[in-house]
Design an enzyme around this catalytic site. Structure first.
Site, PDB file in Angstrom:
ATOM      1  N   ARG A 114       0.813  -1.331   0.094  1.00 60.51           N
ATOM      2  CA  ARG A 114       0.080  -0.156  -0.118  1.00 60.51           C
ATOM      3  C   ARG A 114       0.837   1.226  -0.160  1.00 60.51           C
ATOM      4  O   ARG A 114       0.442   2.282  -0.313  1.00 60.51           O
ATOM      5  CB  ARG A 114      -0.976  -0.028   1.368  1.00 60.51           C
ATOM      6  CG  ARG A 114      -1.915  -1.148   1.332  1.00 60.51           C
ATOM      7  CD  ARG A 114      -2.593  -1.369   2.550  1.00 60.51           C
ATOM      8  NE  ARG A 114      -1.584  -1.560   3.530  1.00 60.51           N
ATOM      9  CZ  ARG A 114      -1.918  -1.428   5.006  1.00 60.51           C
ATOM     10  NH1 ARG A 114      -2.939  -0.884   5.336  1.00 60.51           N
ATOM     11  NH2 ARG A 114      -0.770  -1.672   5.669  1.00 60.51           N
ATOM     12  N   GLN A 147       3.974  25.432  16.605  1.00 59.26           N
ATOM     13  CA  GLN A 147       3.984  25.965  15.264  1.00 59.26           C
ATOM     14  C   GLN A 147       4.470  24.993  14.129  1.00 59.26           C
ATOM     15  O   GLN A 147       5.371  24.496  14.277  1.00 59.26           O
ATOM     16  CB  GLN A 147       3.902  27.284  14.879  1.00 59.26           C
ATOM     17  CG  GLN A 147       3.847  27.936  13.630  1.00 59.26           C
ATOM     18  CD  GLN A 147       3.944  29.388  13.395  1.00 59.26           C
ATOM     19  OE1 GLN A 147       3.866  30.196  14.365  1.00 59.26           O
ATOM     20  NE2 GLN A 147       4.588  29.827  12.414  1.00 59.26           N
ATOM     21  N   ASP A 148       3.754  24.888  13.228  1.00 54.73           N
ATOM     22  CA  ASP A 148       4.383  23.765  11.709  1.00 54.73           C
ATOM     23  C   ASP A 148       4.221  24.881  10.760  1.00 54.73           C
ATOM     24  O   ASP A 148       3.305  25.528  10.338  1.00 54.73           O
ATOM     25  CB  ASP A 148       3.605  22.664  11.600  1.00 54.73           C
ATOM     26  CG  ASP A 148       3.642  21.381  12.507  1.00 54.73           C
ATOM     27  OD1 ASP A 148       4.417  21.516  13.311  1.00 54.73           O
ATOM     28  OD2 ASP A 148       3.064  20.422  12.130  1.00 54.73           O
ATOM     29  N   ARG A 195      17.788  29.140   1.665  1.00 57.10           N
ATOM     30  CA  ARG A 195      17.379  30.172   2.724  1.00 57.10           C
ATOM     31  C   ARG A 195      18.157  30.060   4.038  1.00 57.10           C
ATOM     32  O   ARG A 195      18.289  28.781   4.630  1.00 57.10           O
ATOM     33  CB  ARG A 195      15.804  29.532   3.001  1.00 57.10           C
ATOM     34  CG  ARG A 195      15.102  29.557   1.955  1.00 57.10           C
ATOM     35  CD  ARG A 195      13.549  28.968   1.953  1.00 57.10           C
ATOM     36  NE  ARG A 195      12.730  28.826   1.045  1.00 57.10           N
ATOM     37  CZ  ARG A 195      11.750  29.566   0.733  1.00 57.10           C
ATOM     38  NH1 ARG A 195      11.504  30.726   1.327  1.00 57.10           N
ATOM     39  NH2 ARG A 195      11.041  29.509  -0.528  1.00 57.10           N
ATOM     40  N   HIS A 198      19.107  31.721   9.425  1.00 55.71           N
ATOM     41  CA  HIS A 198      18.173  32.617  10.255  1.00 55.71           C
ATOM     42  C   HIS A 198      18.315  31.849  11.742  1.00 55.71           C
ATOM     43  O   HIS A 198      18.583  30.866  12.080  1.00 55.71           O
ATOM     44  CB  HIS A 198      16.949  32.244   9.787  1.00 55.71           C
ATOM     45  CG  HIS A 198      16.600  32.846   8.159  1.00 55.71           C
ATOM     46  ND1 HIS A 198      15.887  32.130   7.407  1.00 55.71           N
ATOM     47  CD2 HIS A 198      17.456  33.714   7.713  1.00 55.71           C
ATOM     48  CE1 HIS A 198      16.070  32.791   6.320  1.00 55.71           C
ATOM     49  NE2 HIS A 198      17.090  33.632   6.202  1.00 55.71           N
ATOM     50  N   LYS A 211      14.023  23.914  16.614  1.00 50.55           N
ATOM     51  CA  LYS A 211      13.242  23.515  15.007  1.00 50.55           C
ATOM     52  C   LYS A 211      13.454  21.956  14.970  1.00 50.55           C
ATOM     53  O   LYS A 211      14.523  21.212  15.311  1.00 50.55           O
ATOM     54  CB  LYS A 211      13.984  24.258  14.072  1.00 50.55           C
ATOM     55  CG  LYS A 211      13.742  25.701  13.850  1.00 50.55           C
ATOM     56  CD  LYS A 211      14.399  26.250  12.784  1.00 50.55           C
ATOM     57  CE  LYS A 211      14.094  27.826  12.695  1.00 50.55           C
ATOM     58  NZ  LYS A 211      14.811  28.593  11.389  1.00 50.55           N
ATOM     59  N   HIS A 239      20.178  28.512  11.249  1.00 51.44           N
ATOM     60  CA  HIS A 239      19.762  27.634  10.516  1.00 51.44           C
ATOM     61  C   HIS A 239      19.641  28.124   9.001  1.00 51.44           C
ATOM     62  O   HIS A 239      19.074  28.965   8.932  1.00 51.44           O
ATOM     63  CB  HIS A 239      18.431  26.973  10.985  1.00 51.44           C
ATOM     64  CG  HIS A 239      17.698  25.971  10.013  1.00 51.44           C
ATOM     65  ND1 HIS A 239      16.664  26.192   9.429  1.00 51.44           N
ATOM     66  CD2 HIS A 239      17.950  24.568   9.647  1.00 51.44           C
ATOM     67  CE1 HIS A 239      16.212  25.180   8.554  1.00 51.44           C
ATOM     68  NE2 HIS A 239      17.256  24.117   8.942  1.00 51.44           N
ATOM     69  N   TYR A 271       8.636  22.025   8.788  1.00 55.95           N
ATOM     70  CA  TYR A 271       9.373  22.341  10.229  1.00 55.95           C
ATOM     71  C   TYR A 271       8.386  22.630  11.360  1.00 55.95           C
ATOM     72  O   TYR A 271       7.706  23.331  11.128  1.00 55.95           O
ATOM     73  CB  TYR A 271      10.615  22.946  10.284  1.00 55.95           C
ATOM     74  CG  TYR A 271      10.745  24.505   9.608  1.00 55.95           C
ATOM     75  CD1 TYR A 271      10.326  25.431  10.755  1.00 55.95           C
ATOM     76  CD2 TYR A 271      10.344  24.674   8.529  1.00 55.95           C
ATOM     77  CE1 TYR A 271      10.297  26.881  10.248  1.00 55.95           C
ATOM     78  CE2 TYR A 271      10.022  26.215   7.991  1.00 55.95           C
ATOM     79  CZ  TYR A 271      10.236  27.044   8.742  1.00 55.95           C
ATOM     80  OH  TYR A 271       9.861  28.358   8.624  1.00 55.95           O
ATOM     81  N   GLU A 284      14.403  38.594  15.131  1.00 51.08           N
ATOM     82  CA  GLU A 284      14.890  37.848  13.953  1.00 51.08           C
ATOM     83  C   GLU A 284      16.597  38.410  13.448  1.00 51.08           C
ATOM     84  O   GLU A 284      16.790  39.679  13.641  1.00 51.08           O
ATOM     85  CB  GLU A 284      14.189  38.136  12.766  1.00 51.08           C
ATOM     86  CG  GLU A 284      14.502  37.487  11.447  1.00 51.08           C
ATOM     87  CD  GLU A 284      13.617  37.581  10.313  1.00 51.08           C
ATOM     88  OE1 GLU A 284      13.614  36.835   9.582  1.00 51.08           O
ATOM     89  OE2 GLU A 284      13.070  38.835  10.418  1.00 51.08           O
ATOM     90  N   LYS A 321      17.048  39.875   1.299  1.00 52.41           N
ATOM     91  CA  LYS A 321      17.436  39.998   2.718  1.00 52.41           C
ATOM     92  C   LYS A 321      18.512  39.208   3.228  1.00 52.41           C
ATOM     93  O   LYS A 321      19.531  39.698   4.211  1.00 52.41           O
ATOM     94  CB  LYS A 321      16.058  39.704   3.495  1.00 52.41           C
ATOM     95  CG  LYS A 321      16.143  39.553   4.808  1.00 52.41           C
ATOM     96  CD  LYS A 321      14.623  39.214   5.249  1.00 52.41           C
ATOM     97  CE  LYS A 321      14.683  38.795   6.634  1.00 52.41           C
ATOM     98  NZ  LYS A 321      13.599  38.428   7.251  1.00 52.41           N
ATOM     99  N   ASP A 322      18.602  37.881   2.521  1.00 49.57           N
ATOM    100  CA  ASP A 322      19.652  36.933   2.968  1.00 49.57           C
ATOM    101  C   ASP A 322      21.116  37.333   2.287  1.00 49.57           C
ATOM    102  O   ASP A 322      22.132  37.208   2.846  1.00 49.57           O
ATOM    103  CB  ASP A 322      19.427  35.644   2.557  1.00 49.57           C
ATOM    104  CG  ASP A 322      18.521  34.967   3.665  1.00 49.57           C
ATOM    105  OD1 ASP A 322      17.968  35.569   4.647  1.00 49.57           O
ATOM    106  OD2 ASP A 322      17.977  33.904   3.366  1.00 49.57           O
TER     107      ASP A 322
END
Length: 189
Positions: A23, A47-48, A59, A62, A72, A119, A132, A143, A169-170
């Site tokens: 299956r 939170q997910d 990304r 951070h 995380k 991360h 995550y 931040e 931004k990054d």
């Protein structure tokens, strides 16, 4: 679920027990009681989040400063990424070191990144869906970030820099040596 401490012991690789049959497959992706017993502290994921990206999207790196720091638990639902956790806890024996792990839909590995780490990840497949859990809500004023190509960290992102897709931004993040990092007396437990 099998838990494996990485070369940075507070960063934990989570390897699920996968049950396959005609299956498809089934596995437990998270069991609070078992997870807390292994890491030796309580966790309250609140939170997910999920992100879809194409090949070369990077990304990170951070993090959020205390009291809004986040732990995380990250995984890939589709595709493959190189996931990076950088120890930014002053006084830690692994301060300034990083852990790099390939997470994919095939290996179904997860990585636990505690508070006190920056991360980031880069997509290695044509497309990836990255999921995550976090144990604290986003707080804009707390931040922070570190340059993905910081000379001190020397992270090998496994793709040529010309192929990386990075947000404006990054691209403007601080170097490791100039970033706001976690103080020596920071206690993540």
């Amino acid at each position: 679920m099998k838990f494996i401490r990485t070369k940075i012991p507070d960063v934990v690789l989570c390897k699920p027990t996968i049950l396959n049959d005609e299956r498809g497959y089934f596995f437990e992706s998270f069991k609070k009681e078992t997870f807390e017993k292994f890491i030796g502290s309580k966790v309250n994921f609140c939170q997910d989040n999920e992100a879809k990206s194409t090949k070369g999207v990077l990304r990170g790196l951070h993090y959020q400063l205390p009291p809004f720091a986040q732990a995380k638990l990250v995984r890939v639902i589709k595709g493959k990424v190189l996931d990076i956790a950088v120890d930014i806890r002053k006084g830690s024996p692994t301060f300034g070191k990083y852990e790099a792990v390939e997470l994919s839909e095939e290996n179904k590995l997860q990585l636990y990144i505690p508070k006190g780490f920056a991360h980031g990840y880069v997509v290695l497949s044509n497309e990836a869906i990255f999921s995550y859990k976090v144990d604290n809500y986003y707080h804009k004023e707390s931040e922070r970030g570190i340059m993905y190509n910081d000379n001190f960290l020397q992270i090998d992102w496994k793709l040529p820099e010309i192929d990386l897709i990075i947000s404006e931004k990054d691209k403007m993040q601080l170097t490791f040596k100039n970033a706001d990092l976690f103080e020596e007396n920071f206690n993540q437990k």
